[in-house]
Design a protein around this motif. Structure first.
Motif, PDB file in Angstrom:
ATOM      1  N   HIS A  16       0.825  -1.207   0.000  1.00 49.92           N
ATOM      2  CA  HIS A  16       0.000   0.000   0.000  1.00 49.92           C
ATOM      3  C   HIS A  16       0.865   1.265   0.000  1.00 49.92           C
ATOM      4  O   HIS A  16       0.557   2.238   0.691  1.00 49.92           O
ATOM      5  CB  HIS A  16      -0.964   0.011   1.185  1.00 49.92           C
ATOM      6  N   GLY A  17       1.986   1.211  -0.730  1.00 48.90           N
ATOM      7  CA  GLY A  17       2.849   2.375  -0.847  1.00 48.90           C
ATOM      8  C   GLY A  17       3.763   2.619   0.337  1.00 48.90           C
ATOM      9  O   GLY A  17       4.485   3.606   0.367  1.00 48.90           O
ATOM     10  N   VAL A  18       3.759   1.722   1.313  1.00 46.30           N
ATOM     11  CA  VAL A  18       4.605   1.876   2.490  1.00 46.30           C
ATOM     12  C   VAL A  18       5.624   0.739   2.507  1.00 46.30           C
ATOM     13  O   VAL A  18       5.254  -0.435   2.443  1.00 46.30           O
ATOM     14  CB  VAL A  18       3.772   1.842   3.797  1.00 46.30           C
ATOM     15  N   GLY A  19       6.908   1.079   2.600  1.00 42.91           N
ATOM     16  CA  GLY A  19       7.951   0.069   2.667  1.00 42.91           C
ATOM     17  C   GLY A  19       8.054  -0.501   4.065  1.00 42.91           C
ATOM     18  O   GLY A  19       8.089   0.224   5.052  1.00 42.91           O
ATOM     19  N   VAL A  20       8.094  -1.832   4.151  1.00 40.29           N
ATOM     20  CA  VAL A  20       8.195  -2.517   5.435  1.00 40.29           C
ATOM     21  C   VAL A  20       9.403  -3.437   5.380  1.00 40.29           C
ATOM     22  O   VAL A  20       9.548  -4.222   4.448  1.00 40.29           O
ATOM     23  CB  VAL A  20       6.924  -3.349   5.730  1.00 40.29           C
ATOM     24  N   GLY A  31      15.042   4.011  -1.614  1.00 39.58           N
ATOM     25  CA  GLY A  31      14.716   5.250  -2.309  1.00 39.58           C
ATOM     26  C   GLY A  31      14.013   5.040  -3.632  1.00 39.58           C
ATOM     27  O   GLY A  31      13.717   6.004  -4.328  1.00 39.58           O
ATOM     28  N   LYS A  32      13.753   3.795  -4.007  1.00 40.22           N
ATOM     29  CA  LYS A  32      13.129   3.512  -5.300  1.00 40.22           C
ATOM     30  C   LYS A  32      11.742   2.912  -5.103  1.00 40.22           C
ATOM     31  O   LYS A  32      11.487   2.184  -4.141  1.00 40.22           O
ATOM     32  CB  LYS A  32      14.003   2.545  -6.084  1.00 40.22           C
ATOM     33  N   ILE A  33      10.850   3.224  -6.036  1.00 43.32           N
ATOM     34  CA  ILE A  33       9.496   2.690  -5.977  1.00 43.32           C
ATOM     35  C   ILE A  33       9.101   2.176  -7.348  1.00 43.32           C
ATOM     36  O   ILE A  33       9.666   2.586  -8.365  1.00 43.32           O
ATOM     37  CB  ILE A  33       8.465   3.763  -5.518  1.00 43.32           C
ATOM     38  N   GLY A  34       8.147   1.275  -7.382  1.00 45.17           N
ATOM     39  CA  GLY A  34       7.605   0.774  -8.633  1.00 45.17           C
ATOM     40  C   GLY A  34       8.611   0.007  -9.464  1.00 45.17           C
ATOM     41  O   GLY A  34       9.350  -0.834  -8.968  1.00 45.17           O
ATOM     42  N   LYS A  35       8.662   0.329 -10.768  1.00 44.87           N
ATOM     43  CA  LYS A  35       9.532  -0.397 -11.679  1.00 44.87           C
ATOM     44  C   LYS A  35      11.003  -0.161 -11.406  1.00 44.87           C
ATOM     45  O   LYS A  35      11.842  -0.987 -11.755  1.00 44.87           O
ATOM     46  CB  LYS A  35       9.214  -0.017 -13.129  1.00 44.87           C
ATOM     47  N   GLU A  36      11.327   0.966 -10.778  1.00 41.21           N
ATOM     48  CA  GLU A  36      12.728   1.246 -10.445  1.00 41.21           C
ATOM     49  C   GLU A  36      13.285   0.222  -9.458  1.00 41.21           C
ATOM     50  O   GLU A  36      14.476  -0.057  -9.447  1.00 41.21           O
ATOM     51  CB  GLU A  36      12.867   2.630  -9.810  1.00 41.21           C
ATOM     52  N   ALA A  37      12.428  -0.316  -8.617  1.00 41.27           N
ATOM     53  CA  ALA A  37      12.871  -1.210  -7.551  1.00 41.27           C
ATOM     54  C   ALA A  37      12.964  -2.662  -8.010  1.00 41.27           C
ATOM     55  O   ALA A  37      13.247  -3.537  -7.199  1.00 41.27           O
ATOM     56  CB  ALA A  37      11.924  -1.105  -6.366  1.00 41.27           C
ATOM     57  N   ARG A  38      12.742  -2.921  -9.300  1.00 40.75           N
ATOM     58  CA  ARG A  38      12.811  -4.302  -9.780  1.00 40.75           C
ATOM     59  C   ARG A  38      14.251  -4.796  -9.806  1.00 40.75           C
ATOM     60  O   ARG A  38      15.185  -4.040 -10.039  1.00 40.75           O
ATOM     61  CB  ARG A  38      12.235  -4.408 -11.189  1.00 40.75           C
TER      62      ARG A  38
END
Length: 134
Positions: A65-69, A101-108
């Motif tokens: 849900h958009g929160v990194g855990v 520091g990365k979200i979405g496709k950047e974090a692949r």
């Protein structure tokens, strides 16, 4: 072998998967709620593996849900039921803190692919054709 090493060897789990940074894992952890105990699954990317022997632990990161855990587990802990390695990641570093520091496709993370040998049955088929034509 001294007493401490002997105690540590007794407490280690017999079968532990080889974990590296970048692997995608599914950790089945036992959670105690009051008097009941249940298994909670935590799936994510291993961002670090530290320690050795009985003290070896690993940190798993997932985004919900958009929160990194991030959650750190001891590999040989009795609270861990099992660890499933879903895929091995192809990374060049031992600590993947840059994923924070990365979200979405950047974090692949790319998957590490293994070379698959051709089956021996494929090599035998031309021989069968040669026998049939004679």
């Amino acid at each position: 072998m001294n007493v401490i090493q002997q105690l540590e060897k007794e407490q280690q789990k017999a079968k532990v998967p080889a974990l590296r940074a970048g692997d995608t894992v599914r950790v089945h952890a036992k959670v105690v709620e009051g008097t009941r105990e249940r298994i909670q699954v935590f799936e994510g990317t291993v961002i670090r593996v530290t320690g050795g022997g009985l003290r070896q632990n690993f940190t798993v990161r997932r985004v919900t849900h958009g929160v990194g855990v991030e959650r750190t587990f001891m590999i040989h802990s009795p609270r861990i039921d099992k660890i499933d390695v879903l895929r091995h990641g192809d990374v060049r570093q031992g600590r993947l803190y840059y994923l924070r520091g990365k979200i979405g496709k950047e974090a692949r993370i790319r998957e590490k692919r293994q070379l698959v040998r051709e089956d021996e049955t494929d090599e035998q088929e031309p021989e069968k054709d040669a026998v049939e034509t004679e």
